[in-house]
Design an enzyme around this catalytic site. Structure first.
Site, PDB file in Angstrom:
ATOM      1  N   TYR A  56      68.407  41.552  69.053  1.00 30.93           N
ATOM      2  CA  TYR A  56      67.981  42.936  68.747  1.00 30.93           C
ATOM      3  C   TYR A  56      66.876  42.972  67.700  1.00 30.93           C
ATOM      4  O   TYR A  56      65.999  43.834  67.743  1.00 30.93           O
ATOM      5  CB  TYR A  56      69.199  43.791  68.360  1.00 30.93           C
ATOM      6  CG  TYR A  56      69.991  44.160  69.595  1.00 30.93           C
ATOM      7  CD1 TYR A  56      71.111  43.432  69.991  1.00 30.93           C
ATOM      8  CD2 TYR A  56      69.549  45.192  70.431  1.00 30.93           C
ATOM      9  CE1 TYR A  56      71.795  43.742  71.155  1.00 30.93           C
ATOM     10  CE2 TYR A  56      70.224  45.499  71.591  1.00 30.93           C
ATOM     11  CZ  TYR A  56      71.335  44.771  71.957  1.00 30.93           C
ATOM     12  OH  TYR A  56      71.991  45.058  73.127  1.00 30.93           O
ATOM     13  N   HIS A 113      72.324  55.551  74.918  1.00 31.39           N
ATOM     14  CA  HIS A 113      72.702  54.161  74.630  1.00 31.39           C
ATOM     15  C   HIS A 113      72.275  53.731  73.238  1.00 31.39           C
ATOM     16  O   HIS A 113      72.182  52.542  72.961  1.00 31.39           O
ATOM     17  CB  HIS A 113      72.106  53.219  75.686  1.00 31.39           C
ATOM     18  CG  HIS A 113      72.782  53.365  77.015  1.00 31.39           C
ATOM     19  ND1 HIS A 113      72.241  52.886  78.176  1.00 31.39           N
ATOM     20  CD2 HIS A 113      73.955  53.962  77.369  1.00 31.39           C
ATOM     21  CE1 HIS A 113      73.073  53.167  79.190  1.00 31.39           C
ATOM     22  NE2 HIS A 113      74.108  53.825  78.713  1.00 31.39           N
TER      23      HIS A 113
HETATM   24  C1  BV8 Z   1      81.235  52.619  79.627  1.00 33.94           C
HETATM   25  C2  BV8 Z   1      72.318  48.394  75.567  1.00 33.94           C
HETATM   26  C3  BV8 Z   1      83.367  53.458  79.403  1.00 33.94           C
HETATM   27  C4  BV8 Z   1      71.144  48.788  74.805  1.00 33.94           C
HETATM   28  C5  BV8 Z   1      72.961  48.883  77.792  1.00 33.94           C
HETATM   29  C6  BV8 Z   1      82.208  48.695  87.540  1.00 33.94           C
HETATM   30  C7  BV8 Z   1      81.779  49.839  88.144  1.00 33.94           C
HETATM   31  C8  BV8 Z   1      81.225  50.864  87.411  1.00 33.94           C
HETATM   32  C9  BV8 Z   1      81.090  50.748  86.040  1.00 33.94           C
HETATM   33  C10 BV8 Z   1      81.489  49.603  85.455  1.00 33.94           C
HETATM   34  C11 BV8 Z   1      82.065  48.567  86.178  1.00 33.94           C
HETATM   35  N1  BV8 Z   1      82.370  47.575  85.316  1.00 33.94           N
HETATM   36  C12 BV8 Z   1      82.003  47.943  84.057  1.00 33.94           C
HETATM   37  C13 BV8 Z   1      81.494  49.165  84.147  1.00 33.94           C
HETATM   38  C14 BV8 Z   1      80.988  49.964  83.065  1.00 33.94           C
HETATM   39  C15 BV8 Z   1      79.630  49.460  82.625  1.00 33.94           C
HETATM   40  C16 BV8 Z   1      78.678  49.288  83.787  1.00 33.94           C
HETATM   41  O1  BV8 Z   1      78.127  50.243  84.278  1.00 33.94           O
HETATM   42  N2  BV8 Z   1      78.489  48.034  84.207  1.00 33.94           N
HETATM   43  C17 BV8 Z   1      77.590  47.786  85.326  1.00 33.94           C
HETATM   44  C18 BV8 Z   1      76.833  46.491  85.039  1.00 33.94           C
HETATM   45  C19 BV8 Z   1      78.414  47.735  86.585  1.00 33.94           C
HETATM   46  N3  BV8 Z   1      79.129  50.499  81.761  1.00 33.94           N
HETATM   47  C20 BV8 Z   1      79.467  50.477  80.476  1.00 33.94           C
HETATM   48  O2  BV8 Z   1      80.100  49.606  79.938  1.00 33.94           O
HETATM   49  C21 BV8 Z   1      79.038  51.713  79.669  1.00 33.94           C
HETATM   50  N4  BV8 Z   1      80.162  52.183  78.968  1.00 33.94           N
HETATM   51  O3  BV8 Z   1      81.342  52.644  80.822  1.00 33.94           O
HETATM   52  O4  BV8 Z   1      82.192  52.996  78.783  1.00 33.94           O
HETATM   53  C22 BV8 Z   1      84.324  53.732  78.375  1.00 33.94           C
HETATM   54  C23 BV8 Z   1      85.318  54.615  78.675  1.00 33.94           C
HETATM   55  C24 BV8 Z   1      86.234  54.902  77.727  1.00 33.94           C
HETATM   56  C25 BV8 Z   1      86.151  54.293  76.485  1.00 33.94           C
HETATM   57  C26 BV8 Z   1      85.145  53.400  76.194  1.00 33.94           C
HETATM   58  C27 BV8 Z   1      84.219  53.100  77.143  1.00 33.94           C
HETATM   59  C28 BV8 Z   1      77.982  51.360  78.647  1.00 33.94           C
HETATM   60  C29 BV8 Z   1      76.689  51.078  79.329  1.00 33.94           C
HETATM   61  C30 BV8 Z   1      75.594  50.853  78.289  1.00 33.94           C
HETATM   62  C31 BV8 Z   1      75.303  49.405  78.216  1.00 33.94           C
HETATM   63  N5  BV8 Z   1      74.145  49.171  77.348  1.00 33.94           N
HETATM   64  N6  BV8 Z   1      72.009  48.540  76.970  1.00 33.94           N
HETATM   65  C32 BV8 Z   1      70.082  47.756  74.959  1.00 33.94           C
HETATM   66  O5  BV8 Z   1      70.364  46.564  74.799  1.00 33.94           O
HETATM   67  O6  BV8 Z   1      68.953  48.164  75.215  1.00 33.94           O
HETATM   68  S1  BV8 Z   1      72.641  48.943  79.440  1.00 33.94           S
HETATM   69  C33 BV8 Z   1      71.013  48.581  79.812  1.00 33.94           C
HETATM   70  O7  BV8 Z   1      70.883  48.613  81.244  1.00 33.94           O
HETATM   71  C34 BV8 Z   1      70.072  49.663  79.361  1.00 33.94           C
HETATM   72  O8  BV8 Z   1      70.483  50.324  78.217  1.00 33.94           O
HETATM   73  C35 BV8 Z   1      70.008  50.619  80.497  1.00 33.94           C
HETATM   74  O9  BV8 Z   1      70.766  51.716  80.204  1.00 33.94           O
HETATM   75  C36 BV8 Z   1      70.744  49.948  81.597  1.00 33.94           C
HETATM   76  C37 BV8 Z   1      70.054  50.147  82.914  1.00 33.94           C
HETATM   77  O10 BV8 Z   1      68.808  49.569  82.814  1.00 33.94           O
HETATM   78  P1  BV8 Z   1      67.517  50.385  83.299  1.00 33.94           P
HETATM   79  O11 BV8 Z   1      67.080  51.255  82.177  1.00 33.94           O
HETATM   80  O12 BV8 Z   1      67.755  51.017  84.605  1.00 33.94           O
HETATM   81  O13 BV8 Z   1      66.508  49.195  83.432  1.00 33.94           O
HETATM   82  P2  BV8 Z   1      66.433  48.149  84.632  1.00 33.94           P
HETATM   83  O14 BV8 Z   1      65.614  46.996  84.149  1.00 33.94           O
HETATM   84  O15 BV8 Z   1      67.795  47.912  85.185  1.00 33.94           O
HETATM   85  O16 BV8 Z   1      65.618  48.940  85.745  1.00 33.94           O
HETATM   86  C38 BV8 Z   1      64.287  49.317  85.483  1.00 33.94           C
HETATM   87  C39 BV8 Z   1      63.835  50.145  86.657  1.00 33.94           C
HETATM   88  O17 BV8 Z   1      62.517  50.588  86.383  1.00 33.94           O
HETATM   89  C40 BV8 Z   1      63.783  49.351  87.949  1.00 33.94           C
HETATM   90  O18 BV8 Z   1      64.354  50.118  88.983  1.00 33.94           O
HETATM   91  C41 BV8 Z   1      62.286  49.157  88.192  1.00 33.94           C
HETATM   92  O19 BV8 Z   1      61.965  49.229  89.572  1.00 33.94           O
HETATM   93  C42 BV8 Z   1      61.698  50.352  87.485  1.00 33.94           C
HETATM   94  N7  BV8 Z   1      60.348  50.126  86.978  1.00 33.94           N
HETATM   95  C43 BV8 Z   1      59.822  48.978  86.471  1.00 33.94           C
HETATM   96  N8  BV8 Z   1      58.526  49.209  86.117  1.00 33.94           N
HETATM   97  C44 BV8 Z   1      58.271  50.516  86.373  1.00 33.94           C
HETATM   98  C45 BV8 Z   1      59.422  51.098  86.913  1.00 33.94           C
HETATM   99  N9  BV8 Z   1      59.476  52.390  87.281  1.00 33.94           N
HETATM  100  C46 BV8 Z   1      58.354  53.125  87.111  1.00 33.94           C
HETATM  101  N10 BV8 Z   1      57.212  52.633  86.597  1.00 33.94           N
HETATM  102  C47 BV8 Z   1      57.134  51.346  86.226  1.00 33.94           C
HETATM  103  N11 BV8 Z   1      55.973  50.861  85.729  1.00 33.94           N
END
Ligand code: BV8
Length: 238
Positions: A56, A113
């Site tokens: 971080y 987040h």
């Molecule tokens: C919670 C930390 C509950 C900050 C992040 C199974 C099913 C469903 C859910 C879950 C599961 N197992 C576990 C879970 C829950 C889990 C989850 O969803 N897991 C996933 C992997 C399945 N979620 C959690 O744990 C969340 N909390 O559920 O709590 C709870 C309930 C009760 C009590 C307590 C808790 C917490 C989630 C937060 C995690 N922290 N980051 C940091 O380090 O920065 S997540 C991280 O990935 C980011 O913060 C962001 O939010 C997330 C998604 O990333 P994106 O922003 O979408 O980025 P990515 O690279 O993936 O995609 C970029 C996109 O941009 C692409 O599509 C690309 O095509 C596009 N792009 C690229 N360039 C461009 C563009 N678009 C336009 N123009 C461009 N130029």
């Protein structure tokens, strides 16, 4: 689009990609260099705090050298030129921990987040603005304890202000998702929540995402082109 009164926008790492901030899952993305389990969970922090702090610290330092791009600037314009008129509301919910929305001039921004520019004291629970490093275990400005962590929501932790987000979705006419892969919940589920509420949905993303099929309309292209184009449409029709 003329009768729009209330827009909720969700942004992800893709809106900051053209500012030079790494996304998570694209080519060369952050998660390709680090396993999520090693750097973005409370367990990882307990197991190897220095690895997590360094991850971080590196991102906090990098973010401060980057600038907003035309996509951030267009959303700020939407807030100041469209949402400023009577009876209109715009909420930008960002998954990003960078402050590029704010530096582009947006004010109503919700960091679900967390934010890189805060340190959170695990001793006194106070969050302090922080632009330096945490690897050297500096003292909390509030209580002096050497117990600061990034103010970032890790996997398994509850995102911030969920009630406020769902309340905004319930009132919205339009939900727009920009630059997110739709891989992480609960943010990835907002489009389905919106649809269930009868809210119109639009996706602006470089490529099709995991949620594209749920949107009424999905446009592919770089945010720096798609977002100004869409904001121009809204302003022209309003
Ligand atoms: C919670 C930390 C509950 C900050 C992040 C199974 C099913 C469903 C859910 C879950 C599961 N197992 C576990 C879970 C829950 C889990 C989850 O969803 N897991 C996933 C992997 C399945 N979620 C959690 O744990 C969340 N909390 O559920 O709590 C709870 C309930 C009760 C009590 C307590 C808790 C917490 C989630 C937060 C995690 N922290 N980051 C940091 O380090 O920065 S997540 C991280 O990935 C980011 O913060 C962001 O939010 C997330 C998604 O990333 P994106 O922003 O979408 O980025 P990515 O690279 O993936 O995609 C970029 C996109 O941009 C692409 O599509 C690309 O095509 C596009 N792009 C690229 N360039 C461009 C563009 N678009 C336009 N123009 C461009 N130029």
């Amino acid at each position: 689009m003329a009768d729009l009164r209330n827009i909720v926008i969700l942004t992800g790492a893709g809106i900051s990609a053209e500012s030079g901030i790494d996304t998570f899952r694209g080519g060369g993305g952050l998660w390709e260099q680090h396993r999520v389990e090693d750097v973005a969970t409370p367990e990882a922090f307990d197991r190897d705090p220095d690895l997590v702090q360094r991850f971080y610290d590196m991102r906090r330092e990098a973010i401060q050298t980057k600038q907003p791009n035309p996509a951030h600037e267009a959303l700020a314009r939407l807030e100041h030129e469209w949402a400023a008129r009577e009876g209109r509301r715009l909420l930008i919910v960002t998954q990003n921990v960078d402050d590029l929305h704010e530096r582009a001039g947006a004010e109503n921004v919700l960091h679900m987040h967390g934010t890189h520019l805060n340190a959170w004291c695990t001793q006194c629970d106070v969050r302090s603005r922080w632009t330096g490093t945490l690897i050297d275990r500096p003292e909390c400005p509030e209580c002096g304890a050497r117990a600061l962590r990034p103010d970032v929501v890790w996997f398994g932790e509850m995102p911030y202000e969920m009630e406020r987000i769902y309340a905004a979705l319930r009132e919205a006419d339009l939900f727009v998702s920009i630059g997110t892969s739709g891989a992480v919940y609960p943010a990835a589920g907002f489009v389905r929540d919106a649809k269930a509420l009868g809210v119109a949905t639009l996706e602006l993303n470089l490529e099709r995402s995991q949620g594209s099929n749920w949107f009424d309309e999905s446009r592919q292209g770089p945010a720096s082109a798609l977002v100004p184009e869409w904001v121009g449409e809204v302003l022209r029709k309003s």
